[in-house]
Motif scaffolding. Structure first.
Motif, short mmCIF file in Angstrom:
data_model
loop_
_atom_site.label_atom_id
_atom_site.label_comp_id
_atom_site.label_asym_id
_atom_site.label_seq_id
_atom_site.Cartn_x
_atom_site.Cartn_y
_atom_site.Cartn_z
N UNK A 108 0.85 -1.14 0.02
CA UNK A 108 0.00 -0.05 -0.07
C UNK A 108 1.01 1.32 0.01
N UNK A 109 2.10 1.25 0.25
CA UNK A 109 3.01 2.38 0.27
C UNK A 109 3.01 2.68 -1.14
N UNK A 110 2.84 2.33 -2.26
CA UNK A 110 2.64 2.77 -3.40
C UNK A 110 1.62 3.59 -4.18
N UNK A 111 0.66 3.33 -3.15
CA UNK A 111 -0.93 4.21 -3.35
C UNK A 111 -0.32 5.65 -3.42
N UNK A 112 -1.39 6.31 -4.50
CA UNK A 112 -1.35 7.81 -4.62
C UNK A 112 -0.05 8.38 -4.78
N UNK A 113 0.67 7.82 -5.67
CA UNK A 113 2.05 8.11 -5.92
C UNK A 113 2.16 8.80 -7.48
N UNK A 114 1.31 8.67 -8.33
CA UNK A 114 1.19 9.11 -9.63
C UNK A 114 1.37 7.80 -10.48
N UNK A 115 1.61 6.78 -9.96
CA UNK A 115 1.95 5.81 -10.84
C UNK A 115 0.79 4.52 -10.64
N UNK A 116 0.66 3.96 -11.91
CA UNK A 116 -0.62 2.54 -11.48
C UNK A 116 0.18 1.48 -10.81
N UNK A 117 -0.67 0.99 -9.95
CA UNK A 117 -0.12 -0.31 -9.39
C UNK A 117 -1.05 -1.31 -9.41
N UNK A 118 -0.73 -2.60 -9.72
CA UNK A 118 -1.58 -3.69 -9.91
C UNK A 118 -1.25 -4.78 -9.00
N UNK A 119 -2.30 -5.24 -8.17
CA UNK A 119 -2.24 -6.28 -7.06
C UNK A 119 -1.93 -7.27 -7.77
N UNK A 120 -1.53 -8.40 -6.94
CA UNK A 120 -1.38 -9.92 -7.46
C UNK A 120 -2.88 -10.36 -7.99
N UNK A 121 -3.94 -10.06 -7.17
CA UNK A 121 -5.49 -10.44 -7.30
C UNK A 121 -5.83 -10.07 -8.70
N UNK A 122 -5.37 -8.61 -8.83
CA UNK A 122 -6.03 -7.93 -10.16
C UNK A 122 -5.20 -8.78 -11.45
N UNK A 123 -3.98 -8.78 -11.25
CA UNK A 123 -3.44 -9.63 -12.35
C UNK A 123 -3.83 -10.92 -12.72
N UNK A 124 -4.09 -11.51 -11.62
CA UNK A 124 -4.82 -12.90 -11.83
C UNK A 124 -6.14 -12.74 -12.32
N UNK A 125 -6.80 -12.05 -12.05
CA UNK A 125 -8.21 -11.64 -12.45
C UNK A 125 -8.02 -11.30 -14.02
N UNK A 126 -7.17 -10.50 -14.35
CA UNK A 126 -7.13 -9.92 -15.80
C UNK A 126 -6.68 -11.06 -16.58
N UNK A 127 -5.71 -11.80 -16.11
CA UNK A 127 -5.12 -12.83 -17.13
C UNK A 127 -6.00 -14.23 -17.18
N UNK A 128 -6.90 -14.33 -16.21
CA UNK A 128 -8.07 -15.49 -16.42
C UNK A 128 -9.13 -15.04 -17.11
N UNK A 129 -9.31 -13.86 -17.36
CA UNK A 129 -10.60 -13.37 -17.95
C UNK A 129 -10.22 -13.02 -19.50
N UNK A 130 -9.10 -13.06 -19.92
CA UNK A 130 -8.80 -12.67 -21.21
C UNK A 130 -8.48 -13.75 -21.94
#
Length: 91
Positions: free
Chosen positions: A69-91
């Motif tokens: 969570x230290x990377x939140x609100x720093x002006x860069x996009x951050x993807x969690x492991x869960x978000x990446x897994x969801x992305x790759x399983x839905x494509x």
């Protein structure tokens, strides 16, 4: 990967396969050092150890893969492991 496999109840062999398909490139500090001062200013108060990853992200103008969570609100996009897994399983 074994920890991720255990925590998320994911097959370890599939995680190794997924990792092997990622286009990984090793970059030394010399490559991103011009962004390190900015990164340290942005995240140094939260976690100075994260400054190198942030500097590399700034240099490459690319998102970060992290659950930190230290990377939140720093002006860069951050993807969690869960978000990446969801992305790759839905494509």
């Amino acid at each position: 990967l074994p920890v991720l496999s255990s925590r998320r109840n994911l097959p370890l062999d599939k995680l190794f396969l997924a990792l092997s398909l990622l286009p990984l490139v090793i970059c030394d500090e010399e490559f991103y050092k011009n962004e390190l001062k900015k990164a340290t200013k942005l995240i140094g108060g939260r976690d100075p150890d994260d400054a190198h990853l942030l500097a590399l992200s700034l240099k490459l103008n690319c998102p970060i893969w992290s659950n930190d969570k230290d990377f939140e609100q720093l002006g860069v996009d951050v993807y969690t492991t869960s978000a990446l897994i969801e992305f790759f399983t839905n494509t």
